[in-house]
Design a protein around this motif. Structure first.
Motif, short mmCIF file in Angstrom:
data_model
loop_
_atom_site.label_atom_id
_atom_site.label_comp_id
_atom_site.label_asym_id
_atom_site.label_seq_id
_atom_site.Cartn_x
_atom_site.Cartn_y
_atom_site.Cartn_z
N THR A 72 0.85 -1.20 0.00
CA THR A 72 0.00 0.00 0.00
C THR A 72 0.88 1.23 0.00
N ASP A 73 0.25 2.36 -0.19
CA ASP A 73 1.00 3.63 -0.16
C ASP A 73 0.71 4.42 1.11
N HIS A 74 0.18 3.79 2.13
CA HIS A 74 -0.07 4.47 3.41
C HIS A 74 1.25 4.60 4.16
N THR A 75 1.73 5.82 4.29
CA THR A 75 3.04 6.03 4.89
C THR A 75 2.98 6.77 6.22
N ASP A 76 1.81 7.14 6.67
CA ASP A 76 1.68 7.88 7.92
C ASP A 76 0.89 7.05 8.93
N PRO A 77 1.60 6.31 9.78
CA PRO A 77 0.87 5.52 10.78
C PRO A 77 0.14 6.42 11.77
N ARG A 78 -0.97 5.95 12.26
CA ARG A 78 -1.74 6.69 13.26
C ARG A 78 -1.09 6.54 14.63
N ASN A 79 -1.18 7.59 15.42
CA ASN A 79 -0.62 7.56 16.78
C ASN A 79 -1.38 6.56 17.64
N ALA A 80 -0.65 5.97 18.56
CA ALA A 80 -1.24 5.07 19.56
C ALA A 80 -1.22 5.79 20.90
N PRO A 81 -2.02 5.34 21.85
CA PRO A 81 -1.94 5.94 23.19
C PRO A 81 -0.52 5.80 23.74
N GLY A 82 -0.09 6.77 24.52
CA GLY A 82 1.26 6.77 25.06
C GLY A 82 1.61 5.55 25.89
N TRP A 83 0.62 4.96 26.55
CA TRP A 83 0.88 3.79 27.38
C TRP A 83 1.12 2.53 26.56
N PHE A 84 0.76 2.52 25.28
CA PHE A 84 1.02 1.38 24.40
C PHE A 84 2.38 1.62 23.75
N ASP A 85 3.43 1.40 24.52
CA ASP A 85 4.75 1.89 24.17
C ASP A 85 5.47 1.10 23.08
N CYS A 86 4.96 -0.03 22.63
CA CYS A 86 5.62 -0.74 21.54
C CYS A 86 5.34 -0.07 20.19
N PHE A 87 4.33 0.79 20.11
CA PHE A 87 3.92 1.41 18.85
C PHE A 87 4.30 2.89 18.89
N ASP A 88 5.39 3.24 18.19
CA ASP A 88 5.85 4.63 18.10
C ASP A 88 5.62 5.10 16.67
N ALA A 89 4.52 5.81 16.45
CA ALA A 89 4.13 6.22 15.10
C ALA A 89 5.17 7.12 14.44
N ALA A 90 5.78 8.02 15.18
CA ALA A 90 6.77 8.92 14.60
C ALA A 90 8.00 8.16 14.12
N ALA A 91 8.50 7.24 14.95
CA ALA A 91 9.67 6.45 14.56
C ALA A 91 9.34 5.54 13.38
N LEU A 92 8.15 4.94 13.40
CA LEU A 92 7.74 4.07 12.30
C LEU A 92 7.60 4.88 11.01
N GLY A 93 7.00 6.05 11.10
CA GLY A 93 6.86 6.92 9.93
C GLY A 93 8.22 7.28 9.33
N ALA A 94 9.21 7.55 10.19
CA ALA A 94 10.56 7.86 9.71
C ALA A 94 11.18 6.65 9.01
N GLU A 95 10.94 5.44 9.56
CA GLU A 95 11.46 4.23 8.92
C GLU A 95 10.81 4.01 7.56
N ILE A 96 9.51 4.27 7.45
CA ILE A 96 8.82 4.11 6.17
C ILE A 96 9.38 5.10 5.15
N LYS A 97 9.57 6.34 5.56
CA LYS A 97 10.11 7.35 4.65
C LYS A 97 11.55 7.02 4.24
N ALA A 98 12.32 6.42 5.15
CA ALA A 98 13.71 6.05 4.86
C ALA A 98 13.80 4.78 4.01
N GLY A 99 12.71 4.04 3.89
CA GLY A 99 12.70 2.81 3.11
C GLY A 99 13.12 1.57 3.88
N THR A 100 13.31 1.69 5.19
CA THR A 100 13.67 0.52 6.00
C THR A 100 12.43 -0.21 6.51
#
Length: 171
Positions: free
Chosen positions: A88-116
């Motif tokens: 898919t071309d969805h490159t902006d993950p949605r934020n998760a609640p802060g207490w669900f700490d395994c899901f970091d949308a900003a870091a994941l978004g950076a990895e998607i943009k970097a191609g990793t």
């Protein structure tokens, strides 16, 4: 003197209401989903297929179809995934609640943009107008979130849905 009492009561009610609203948005409606599975849509069959995972953590809320989030690990390589499953071309993950700490949308978004990390379709219309997006990283981590598809965006903003969209389920 009466003005101070009335003002204090109004302020106390506002603080209680604000605290309740915060709690309900961040914690109240979420629940763990122990029976969650990770599926990717096959290029060959256009049907979701379960992939092998470990350490799967998932949360969801009945209050919205786009509140689902999950994190997992997999041995599936990006090369194998790109050959086998729909991207898919969805490159902006949605934020998760802060207490669900395994899901970091900003870091994941950076990895998607970097191609990793690459995004794949995990399911079409898992709820009416909502697709499941699965992101896989080079180092074997995976993330899932829900995203509105074209039918969902049209349906929720009030424009005419059209013939390309499936019928909305009856309540």
């Amino acid at each position: 003197m009466n003005g101070k009492i009335v003002g204090s009561v109004i302020l106390a009610c506002a603080l209680i209401a604000g605290a309740a609203l915060y709690y309900l948005q961040i914690y109240g409606f979420y629940r763990e989903v122990p029976e969650a599975q990770v599926q990717l849509v096959s290029r060959a069959t256009q049907e979701p297929e379960e992939i092998a995972t470990r350490n799967l953590q998932a949360i969801d809320a009945d209050s919205s179809p786009i509140r689902f989030r999950a994190c997992f690990e997999t041995d599936l390589s990006l090369a194998m995934a790109t050959e086998t499953y729909e991207m898919t071309d969805h490159t902006d993950p949605r934020n998760a609640p802060g207490w669900f700490d395994c899901f970091d949308a900003a870091a994941l978004g950076a990895e998607i943009k970097a191609g990793t990390a690459l995004t794949f379709l995990g399911g079409k219309n898992v709820h009416y107008g909502v697709d499941r997006i699965v992101a896989l990283t080079e180092d074997g981590r995976g993330y899932i979130w829900h995203e509105l598809n074209d039918c969902g965006e049209k349906s929720y903003d009030g424009t005419v849905v059209g013939e390309a969209c499936p019928e909305q389920p009856a309540d």
